[in-house]
Motif scaffolding. Structure first.
Motif, short mmCIF file in Angstrom:
data_model
loop_
_atom_site.label_atom_id
_atom_site.label_comp_id
_atom_site.label_asym_id
_atom_site.label_seq_id
_atom_site.Cartn_x
_atom_site.Cartn_y
_atom_site.Cartn_z
N THR A 195 1.01 -1.37 -0.03
CA THR A 195 -0.02 -0.02 -0.08
C THR A 195 0.81 1.09 -0.17
OG1 THR A 195 0.08 0.16 2.60
CG2 THR A 195 -1.68 -1.27 1.42
N ASN A 225 -4.22 1.51 7.29
CA ASN A 225 -5.29 1.25 7.94
C ASN A 225 -6.66 1.54 7.21
OD1 ASN A 225 -4.32 0.51 10.58
ND2 ASN A 225 -4.13 2.59 11.20
N LYS A 226 -6.49 2.65 6.36
CA LYS A 226 -7.64 2.93 5.39
C LYS A 226 -7.88 1.91 4.35
CE LYS A 226 -9.23 6.60 2.50
NZ LYS A 226 -10.71 5.95 2.83
N VAL A 227 -6.72 1.17 3.87
CA VAL A 227 -7.06 0.12 2.89
C VAL A 227 -7.64 -0.97 3.73
CG1 VAL A 227 -5.70 -1.78 1.85
CG2 VAL A 227 -4.86 0.79 1.38
N LYS A 228 -7.12 -1.34 4.96
CA LYS A 228 -7.91 -2.32 5.74
C LYS A 228 -9.51 -2.08 5.86
CE LYS A 228 -7.74 -4.54 10.26
NZ LYS A 228 -9.19 -4.72 10.57
N VAL A 229 -9.96 -0.77 6.22
CA VAL A 229 -11.12 -0.21 6.38
C VAL A 229 -12.01 -0.50 5.18
CG1 VAL A 229 -12.61 1.54 7.03
CG2 VAL A 229 -10.77 0.96 8.60
N ASP A 230 -11.33 0.12 3.76
CA ASP A 230 -12.08 -0.15 2.77
C ASP A 230 -12.20 -1.55 2.29
OD1 ASP A 230 -11.92 2.58 2.59
OD2 ASP A 230 -10.49 2.94 1.21
N TYR A 284 -1.12 4.35 4.55
CA TYR A 284 -2.45 4.05 4.13
C TYR A 284 -3.06 2.64 4.44
CZ TYR A 284 -3.35 7.93 0.74
OH TYR A 284 -3.31 9.14 0.27
N THR A 325 -8.78 -1.38 -4.75
CA THR A 325 -8.90 -0.65 -3.52
C THR A 325 -7.99 0.49 -3.43
OG1 THR A 325 -9.77 -2.74 -2.54
CG2 THR A 325 -8.86 -0.71 -1.12
N ARG A 326 -8.40 1.73 -3.33
CA ARG A 326 -7.80 2.92 -3.15
C ARG A 326 -6.51 2.67 -2.38
NH1 ARG A 326 -10.85 8.32 -2.79
NH2 ARG A 326 -12.43 6.48 -2.95
N GLY A 327 -5.33 3.13 -2.72
CA GLY A 327 -4.31 3.17 -1.62
C GLY A 327 -3.45 1.85 -2.21
N LYS A 385 -15.24 -2.86 4.13
CA LYS A 385 -16.39 -2.32 3.55
C LYS A 385 -16.58 -2.96 2.39
CE LYS A 385 -16.32 2.33 5.76
NZ LYS A 385 -16.08 3.53 5.42
#
Length: 186
Positions: A23, A29-34, A27, A95-97, A37
């Motif tokens: 990633t 944690n953001k990748v994990k959350v995205d 990023y 996935t973004r990131g 979801k």
């Protein structure tokens, strides 16, 4: 009239495997959350089982007070346990990131069981950080056991401390982090 079935790039793996995803730095944690979801929205829970940002607890001394914080074990990487299919590959890659899977030419290569065991053992291992000037007590059996001394230097990578002790004049001695503890009541 025959309808050509889309040729699949990835055949579903027999069992779920762990893959490493690269990633953008920061990023994770953001990748994990995205990803979580997307897995929920697309109902892929049976194909994508876990998304993990490996962390480890780090005990640090700041202004004389112990502070425990979380540190990323592999900055810039996220682990995913999943079955490799066209759909799961697509979800991760888009996935973004995410910059790609770890492997030659971005072809995902699953981690071996030995790599997984070692990785999760490292996550469970508590890392203790020492600082120069801090007082420690030697706990290793031997002539210096019970000696209290100030830390002279710290090698975090090798987990070694150098202390100066009074023995035949002033002498430096090296100890592993596991051979010392923070001095109490000093």
């Amino acid at each position: 009239m025959t309808v050509d079935k889309k040729e699949e790039k990835w055949e579903r793996t027999e069992k779920p495997q762990w893959y490493v995803v690269h990633t953008y730095s920061g990023y994770e944690n953001k990748v994990k959350v995205d990803l979580e979801k997307t897995i929920e929205n697309r109902k892929l829970q049976d194909q994508m089982l876990q998304v993990v940002v490996p962390l480890q607890e780090v005990e640090e001394l700041h202004n004389g007070a112990k502070k425990i914080s979380q540190k990323k074990l592999f900055p810039g990487y996220v682990l995913i346990q999943m079955y490799m299919t066209d759909d799961t590959w697509y979800v991760v890659r888009n996935t973004r990131g995410v910059t790609g899977f770890v492997g030659p030419e971005s072809k995902p290569v699953p981690l071996t069981q030995a790599e997984i065991d070692a990785m999760f053992a490292d996550v469970a291992r508590r890392v203790i950080s020492y600082s120069v000037g801090e007082l420690i007590e030697v706990t290793a059996p031997g002539p210096l056991q019970g000696t209290v001394a100030a830390v002279e230097s710290v090698d975090e990578d090798r987990e070694l401390l150098t202390i100066r002790v009074e023995m035949f004049g002033e002498t430096s001695a090296e100890f592993s982090f596991s051979d010392v503890k923070r001095a109490e009541n000093f």
